[in-house]
Enzyme design. Structure first.
Site, PDB file in Angstrom:
ATOM      1  N   SER A 127       0.903  -1.197   0.129  1.00  0.00           N
ATOM      2  CA  SER A 127       0.152   0.030   0.103  1.00  0.00           C
ATOM      3  C   SER A 127       0.887   1.174   0.576  1.00  0.00           C
ATOM      4  O   SER A 127       1.907   0.667   0.395  1.00  0.00           O
ATOM      5  CB  SER A 127      -0.736  -0.101   1.501  1.00  0.00           C
ATOM      6  OG  SER A 127      -0.027   0.455   2.262  1.00  0.00           O
ATOM      7  N   LYS A 128       0.479   2.177  -0.527  1.00  0.00           N
ATOM      8  CA  LYS A 128       0.867   3.364  -0.233  1.00  0.00           C
ATOM      9  C   LYS A 128       1.842   3.798   0.803  1.00  0.00           C
ATOM     10  O   LYS A 128       2.769   4.573   1.213  1.00  0.00           O
ATOM     11  CB  LYS A 128       0.191   4.239  -0.966  1.00  0.00           C
ATOM     12  CG  LYS A 128      -0.988   5.259   0.194  1.00  0.00           C
ATOM     13  CD  LYS A 128      -1.872   6.072  -0.970  1.00  0.00           C
ATOM     14  CE  LYS A 128      -3.043   6.427   0.138  1.00  0.00           C
ATOM     15  NZ  LYS A 128      -3.842   8.154  -0.748  1.00  0.00           N
ATOM     16  N   ARG A 129       0.967   3.765   2.164  1.00  0.00           N
ATOM     17  CA  ARG A 129       1.184   3.626   3.113  1.00  0.00           C
ATOM     18  C   ARG A 129       2.828   2.921   3.897  1.00  0.00           C
ATOM     19  O   ARG A 129       3.777   3.470   4.793  1.00  0.00           O
ATOM     20  CB  ARG A 129      -0.058   3.364   4.010  1.00  0.00           C
ATOM     21  CG  ARG A 129      -0.699   4.271   4.465  1.00  0.00           C
ATOM     22  CD  ARG A 129      -0.510   5.588   5.204  1.00  0.00           C
ATOM     23  NE  ARG A 129      -1.346   6.441   4.714  1.00  0.00           N
ATOM     24  CZ  ARG A 129      -1.889   8.035   4.064  1.00  0.00           C
ATOM     25  NH1 ARG A 129      -0.467   8.300   4.083  1.00  0.00           N
ATOM     26  NH2 ARG A 129      -2.673   8.475   3.821  1.00  0.00           N
TER      27      ARG A 129
END
Ligand code: GLU
Length: 506
Positions: free
Chosen positions: A259-261
């Site tokens: 994920s982008k996180r």
């Protein structure tokens, strides 16, 4: 072979995750392999998710990666416009055709009514089982429908999913995938604001832009069932594009989707270029700003889900295109291995010419307040290129080429330098070096060797003094090469300064 036409169809909803770049890359490679056309289409029909700057970001990312569209917004092409918000009238026409042929219907249910239906039954679906109990042109009598339309009541157009049909997809990656139409809902095709949904616009544009292959992320596989039904409804099923759904990109530990996180959490880039937002939580550092060569990133991405079936790992874009085949795309998730990404970058840096590297690193060096000559920077790049992984390492590991070191390897100095005598021993070396008329690496080496033997020293006593004296560190390129590049006067200045510093170590 037919004329291959493929598209990358991102929605401008924010920064483009690395998975999007991989999708673009695979499409691009297929087109390039067969002399086809790679198209960029901006899918911006969901006005609520539109983010300013996202389209420009997508285009800049693609350009940086060398995945440049032949057709698309700002690129030209005969099948435009390539931004869906500029194609509104086209979709409306086709939505009306669905109504006319009885394969679509008007639905007047208000958002509140639909919410109520969902709260009454958490599995509620607008489908062949429920549609007749809802407010639409199938359940209401024709006069009522005409009245509502004439009165300008809000409506959407839904696809009338046929009952008891099997939808078969021959996916080029996954093989045969089948869906039962009874499981599928009557998806909205045209929304209340007159905009099409993703499904309608995507299918129509693929058709109108003569797309031959749809290569996209696995998350779109369930939607494909509806897409096939739409092709069927328009009578185009026999000429549908072929589908290939790409495997997920997994976290570095292989546990779940990247994920982008994960990028901020692990301190690694998961976007091609940086995305700057108002809040730090929504701003991300890209591969470019991390210090990657775009070719290295592309090479790394190509292998995330595909492999050529040989041992070769380093591929130029042309070689990738030649070796690429959709059949060799894997089904299982591809782990995002950042160490591998760095390894690719290291290989690319080592293989780059000094001139290319000098061009890339000049801004990094200038940002530190130095304006080296081209010749100096090229030699520096050549000496350092086997000692770096990412571009900023040139500065981090080689700042001493440009300015005085501030910390130095005290442990070595403690071992090799005596405050009560070393200075007297080494000062003649500085003077002898100063006598050289041609200060090249060979001459410097001969001078140091002569000094060492006359003084009755060992090379291992002299070289560390020179190395730490000139650079502060025991790591780095060959000492004599560095000395030749720094030049006589600079070496003298550095050594004298260093001897003063060394005398203070005890
Ligand atoms: N607009 C979709 C996306 O954002 C496109 C999916 C597709 O390629 O059909 O990924």
């Amino acid at each position: 072979m037919e004329n291959i036409r493929v598209r990358f169809a991102p929605s401008p909803t924010g920064a483009l995750h690395i998975g999007g770049i991989r999708t673009a890359l695979y499409n691009y490679l297929l087109a390039k392999k067969f002399g086809g056309t790679f198209i960029l289409r901006i899918e911006d029909t969901d006005q609520t998710r539109f983010v300013p700057g996202a389209e420009a970001y997508i285009i800049e990312s693609l350009r940086w990666a060398g995945i440049v569209p032949v057709e698309g917004p700002g690129f030209g092409g005969e099948y435009g416009p390539y931004r869906q918000s500029d194609r509104k009238a086209i979709y409306l026409d086709y939505a009306m055709q669905l109504i006319e042929s009885g394969q679509g219907y008007y639905a007047f249910d208000t958002p509140e009514e639909l919410d109520a239906a969902r709260s009454a039954d958490e599995n509620f679906k607008y489908d062949s089982k429920t549609r007749l109990s809802l407010k639409n042109s199938l359940s209401l009598n024709p006069e009522e429908v005409t009245r509502r339309l004439a009165a300008g009541e809000a409506y959407v157009i839904r696809l009338k999913v046929p009952e008891n049909e099997t939808v078969l997809i021959q996916d080029l990656v996954r093989g045969e995938v089948s869906f039962q139409s009874n499981e599928l809902d009557d998806k909205v095709m045209l929304k209340g604001d007159g905009m099409p949904t993703y499904h309608l616009a995507n299918v129509l544009d693929d058709r109108l832009m003569k797309i031959t292959h749809v290569i996209r992320g696995e998350e779109w596989l369930p939607s494909t069932a509806h897409h096939v039904l739409l092709y069927r409804a328009f009578g185009w099923e026999a000429e549908m594009p072929r589908f290939a759904h790409l495997p997920l990109i997994l976290k570095p530990n292989g546990q779940g989707k990247l994920s982008k996180r994960d990028g901020s959490r692990l301190g690694i880039p998961v976007f091609p270029i940086s995305w700057v937002s108002e809040t730090p939580e929504d701003s991300f550092v890209g591969f470019r700003e991390f210090g990657f060569d775009p070719h290295a990133m592309v090479n790394f991405m190509a292998f995330m889900g595909w492999n050529p079936g040989t041992e070769q790992e380093i591929f130029s874009m042309d070689e990738l295109a030649a070796a690429f085949s959709v059949e060799k795309i894997g089904k299982s998730g591809a782990r995002f291995d950042f160490d591998k990404a760095k390894w690719f970058n290291q290989q690319y840096i080592m293989a780059s010419s000094n001139e290319e590297l000098a061009q890339t690193i000049r801004p990094l060096i200038e940002a530190q307040g130095h304006q080296p000559t081209e010749a100096f920077l090229c030699s520096f790049a050549g000496m350092m290129k086997e000692r770096v992984v990412l571009f900023p390492d040139f500065w981090t590991n080689g700042a001493y080429f440009f300015e005085d070191f501030t910390v130095f390897d005290e442990a070595t100095i403690r071992k090799k330098w005596k405050t009560d005598g070393s200075r007297a021993i080494f000062t003649p070396l500085v003077d002898q070096l100063d006598q050289l008329t041609d200060y090249n690496a060979g001459a410097v080496q001969a001078c140091v060797e002569a000094f060492t033997s006359v003084a009755g020293l060992k090379f291992g006593d002299v070289l560390p003094i020179l190395r730490v004296g000139l650079t502060g560190t025991m790591k780095g390129p060959a000492v004599f090469d560095m000395m030749a590049l720094l030049g006589k006067a600079e070496c003298r200045r550095r050594l004298e300064r260093a001897f003063d510093l060394f005398d203070k170590v005890y």
